[in-house]
Structure formats: C-alpha cells, structure tokens
Design an enzyme around this catalytic site. Sequence first.
Site, PDB file in Angstrom:
ATOM      1  N   SER A  33       1.000  -0.884  -0.056  1.00  0.00           N
ATOM      2  CA  SER A  33      -0.078   0.357  -0.387  1.00  0.00           C
ATOM      3  C   SER A  33       1.232   0.945   0.047  1.00  0.00           C
ATOM      4  CB  SER A  33      -1.020   0.087   1.407  1.00  0.00           C
ATOM      5  OG  SER A  33      -2.072   0.751   0.823  1.00  0.00           O
ATOM      6  N   ASN A  34       0.311   2.426  -0.073  1.00  0.00           N
ATOM      7  CA  ASN A  34       1.045   3.428   0.592  1.00  0.00           C
ATOM      8  C   ASN A  34       0.698   4.906   1.401  1.00  0.00           C
ATOM      9  OD1 ASN A  34      -0.755   5.167  -0.721  1.00  0.00           O
ATOM     10  ND2 ASN A  34      -0.681   3.962  -2.248  1.00  0.00           N
ATOM     11  N   HIS A  35       1.187   5.855   1.607  1.00  0.00           N
ATOM     12  CA  HIS A  35       0.835   6.491   2.813  1.00  0.00           C
ATOM     13  C   HIS A  35      -0.357   7.716   2.207  1.00  0.00           C
ATOM     14  CE1 HIS A  35       4.078   5.539   5.224  1.00  0.00           C
ATOM     15  NE2 HIS A  35       4.858   5.458   4.645  1.00  0.00           N
ATOM     16  N   SER A  36      -1.479   6.887   1.167  1.00  0.00           N
ATOM     17  CA  SER A  36      -2.481   8.157   0.891  1.00  0.00           C
ATOM     18  C   SER A  36      -2.787   8.553   2.171  1.00  0.00           C
ATOM     19  CB  SER A  36      -2.880   8.023   0.084  1.00  0.00           C
ATOM     20  OG  SER A  36      -4.235   8.298   0.051  1.00  0.00           O
TER      21      SER A  36
END
Length: 224
Positions: A33-36
């Site tokens: 995933s990512n930090h959004s």
Amino acid sequence: EALFTYSSALQGRKVVITAGPTREAIDPVRFLSNHSSGKMGFALAAAAQSAGANVTLIAGPVNLDTPPQVERINVISAQDMYEAAERAADHCDIFISAAAVADFRPVQAAEQKIKKKNGQDDAAIALIKNPDIVAAIAARTELRPFTVGFAAETEQLQAHAQNKLQRKNLDMIIANDVSLPDSGFNSDHNAVLVIDSDGCERLAPALKTNLARQLIDLIASKAL
Ligand code: CTP
Ligand code: CA
C-alpha cells in the site's frame, strides 16, 4: 467562516470522487500500500456536496468520517476501486480521481500465510500492473464525465503532471509536490498546480478543506 458563503455551482450535478490508498494482498495477513490519508479526496467530497452536488465517494481503507450527505462506497484493492468507479461514473458529470491507486499488485495473493523457508535470506514478489482507473474513465466515448486527475510528484512537478494530463486524456490535473515538508500525502495542508488546456495556475498553500473549495469552484467553472 462566513455564514453566507453558499455556492450552488454544482446544484443537481452528480460527482464521483475516489480517495485514499488501495491495498494489494500478498497473503491473508500482508499487503502492499502507500501513505495516502484520503484527506484531500474527502475534503473535495465535502466541498462538492456543499456546492449542491450529489456526491459518491469511493474510498480505500482510511480513518476518516464520511462527510454529511455523501454516499460512500468502501473498497480495498485497485481492482475493487476500478469496478466501483466504472459503475458509479455512468451518468455522472464530474469524475475526480484523488485516490493513490497502487500501480501494481502481486500476481497472485497466496491463500495461506507465506512462511519463511529454513535458511531463506531473500525473497521476491512478482507484480502485475493494475488498471488505470482515471485513464479508463477519460477514454470513454460514451458517458464520459469531465475527468480530473491528481499527480503526486517529488520532482519536475509541472512537466510530469502535464505529461499525465495528455497521456491519460484528462480535462484537468491537480499537481502537488509530495516532497515538500507539511504538504501532500499525510498533511492537513497542500499547495498545488492546476493544469488544463487553458494553462497552469498555482494555488497558494492552504488547509486541504479550504483548497478543496477553491478546486471545486474551479472544476465547476470549467466542467459546466
Ligand atoms: N490513477 C488511477 N489508477 C491507477 C493509477 C493512477 O486512477 N492505476 C490516477 C490517480 O488517482 C491520479 C492519476 O492517476 O489521479 C495520477 O496518478 P499517479 O500515481 O501520479 O500517476 P501514474 O500514472 O500512476 O504514474 P507514476 O505513479 O508512475 O508517476
Ligand atoms: Ca502511480
């Protein structure tokens, strides 16, 4: 906040917004995933609703309250988001792609938790490209909404964003520099460039809630 700043620029219009990250399963307990944070997309949903729109918010896994009177569809993976977006985008006037969609997913999610082998010192995960959601909406020949993308960049902001605008056939792109301190992904603030066929406009650093209202006004003025 003035009590009478009511905009009805989007009265009766249907707006679909994607927000937040996606999660791409590796196995039942792990994901990419990512930090959004989803804050920008949620702020846009609230602003569009305040401007009179019927808003559908397609949200990846985030820790945010649904803005009042916004219809929220929760999704996990990019593939889920793609399917929800294709459905929701039919008969909408404006599609805003604020989600940080994972570009790739594991070729196959393991059915059971992946175990280390004895003496194993390295590992690799084979990835395959996810569908480009905003490009798919913008490529429509029928039921094509006014389509707005975001570009999160760490360098050459304007050039990269301009390239994405053209490559994905977008009507507008909102570019933000995620390398700046206290801007972008997890911050409450953002500073952006707005690029469309008319040119490029810089919006001053502001709270995402404030910026969202400016962006919705700008989008409404170009889309309708
Ligand atoms: N986007 C999308 N579906 C994807 C990837 C991106 O809808 N599979 C959308 C994002 O929501 C954003 C725009 O495309 O509105 C640009 O996303 P970005 O990650 O900046 O661009 P990419 O085309 O993925 O290019 P790269 O990550 O290589 O810079
Ligand atoms: Ca990407």
